[in-house]
Design a protein around this motif. Structure first.
Motif, short mmCIF file in Angstrom:
data_model
loop_
_atom_site.label_atom_id
_atom_site.label_comp_id
_atom_site.label_asym_id
_atom_site.label_seq_id
_atom_site.Cartn_x
_atom_site.Cartn_y
_atom_site.Cartn_z
N ILE A 107 30.72 24.51 -53.28
CA ILE A 107 32.11 24.21 -52.95
C ILE A 107 32.38 24.49 -51.47
N PHE A 108 31.89 25.63 -50.97
CA PHE A 108 32.12 26.01 -49.57
C PHE A 108 31.56 24.96 -48.61
N THR A 109 30.33 24.54 -48.81
CA THR A 109 29.74 23.56 -47.90
C THR A 109 30.44 22.21 -47.99
N ALA A 110 30.88 21.83 -49.16
CA ALA A 110 31.62 20.57 -49.30
C ALA A 110 32.94 20.62 -48.54
N ILE A 111 33.63 21.74 -48.61
CA ILE A 111 34.90 21.90 -47.90
C ILE A 111 34.68 21.92 -46.39
N ILE A 112 33.68 22.64 -45.93
CA ILE A 112 33.38 22.69 -44.49
C ILE A 112 33.02 21.31 -43.98
N ASP A 113 32.21 20.56 -44.72
CA ASP A 113 31.86 19.19 -44.32
C ASP A 113 33.11 18.31 -44.23
N GLN A 114 34.00 18.46 -45.17
CA GLN A 114 35.23 17.68 -45.19
C GLN A 114 36.11 18.02 -43.98
N GLN A 115 36.22 19.30 -43.65
CA GLN A 115 37.03 19.72 -42.51
C GLN A 115 36.42 19.24 -41.19
N LEU A 116 35.10 19.31 -41.06
CA LEU A 116 34.45 18.82 -39.85
C LEU A 116 34.65 17.32 -39.68
N GLN A 117 34.56 16.59 -40.76
CA GLN A 117 34.79 15.14 -40.71
C GLN A 117 36.21 14.84 -40.27
N GLU A 118 37.17 15.60 -40.76
CA GLU A 118 38.57 15.41 -40.38
C GLU A 118 38.77 15.70 -38.89
N LEU A 119 38.16 16.76 -38.39
CA LEU A 119 38.27 17.08 -36.96
C LEU A 119 37.62 16.00 -36.11
N ASN A 120 36.48 15.50 -36.53
CA ASN A 120 35.82 14.42 -35.79
C ASN A 120 36.66 13.15 -35.78
N ASN A 121 37.38 12.89 -36.85
CA ASN A 121 38.23 11.70 -36.90
C ASN A 121 39.46 11.84 -36.01
N ARG A 122 39.96 13.05 -35.83
CA ARG A 122 41.19 13.26 -35.07
C ARG A 122 40.97 13.38 -33.57
N PHE A 123 39.82 13.91 -33.16
CA PHE A 123 39.58 14.15 -31.74
C PHE A 123 38.43 13.28 -31.24
N ASN A 124 38.72 12.45 -30.22
CA ASN A 124 37.67 11.65 -29.63
C ASN A 124 36.96 12.45 -28.53
N GLU A 125 35.94 11.87 -27.92
CA GLU A 125 35.14 12.57 -26.92
C GLU A 125 35.97 12.98 -25.71
#
Length: 94
Positions: free
Chosen positions: A28-46
């Motif tokens: 569960i922890f790794t799934a949530i961390i992966d989901q949060q990282l994906q959300e951050l990558n989608n919100r912030f560009n380079e």
């Protein structure tokens, strides 16, 4: 927490022996961390990430420990070129 976790919908033949604690701490922890990282990558560009990194040189914490003139000049040149005159940019380096 040491009991074995059984997933609904899994075949009994392909059943993994995983403790409930492992299921919550790892699966569960790794799934949530992966989901949060994906959300951050989608919100912030380079460009936004570069701006955030350069902005850390303006942090007053620890007596301006992260203060870096080159980063500040790059910040001015790249993100705020119209906010500073050429003379101010020269004085900024000094």
């Amino acid at each position: 927490m040491n009991a074995y976790f059984s997933s609904v919908g899994r075949s009994h033949r392909k059943k993994k022996s995983v403790a409930v604690e492992h299921h919550y701490r790892v699966d569960i922890f790794t799934a949530i961390i992966d989901q949060q990282l994906q959300e951050l990558n989608n919100r912030f560009n380079e460009q936004m990430i570069k701006l955030l990194k350069l902005s850390t040189s303006l942090d007053s914490k620890n007596s301006y420990k992260l203060f870096n003139v080159e980063d500040i000049c790059l910040l001015v040149d790249k993100f705020y070129p119209k906010d500073f005159s050429d003379q101010e940019k020269i004085h900024l380096r000094l």
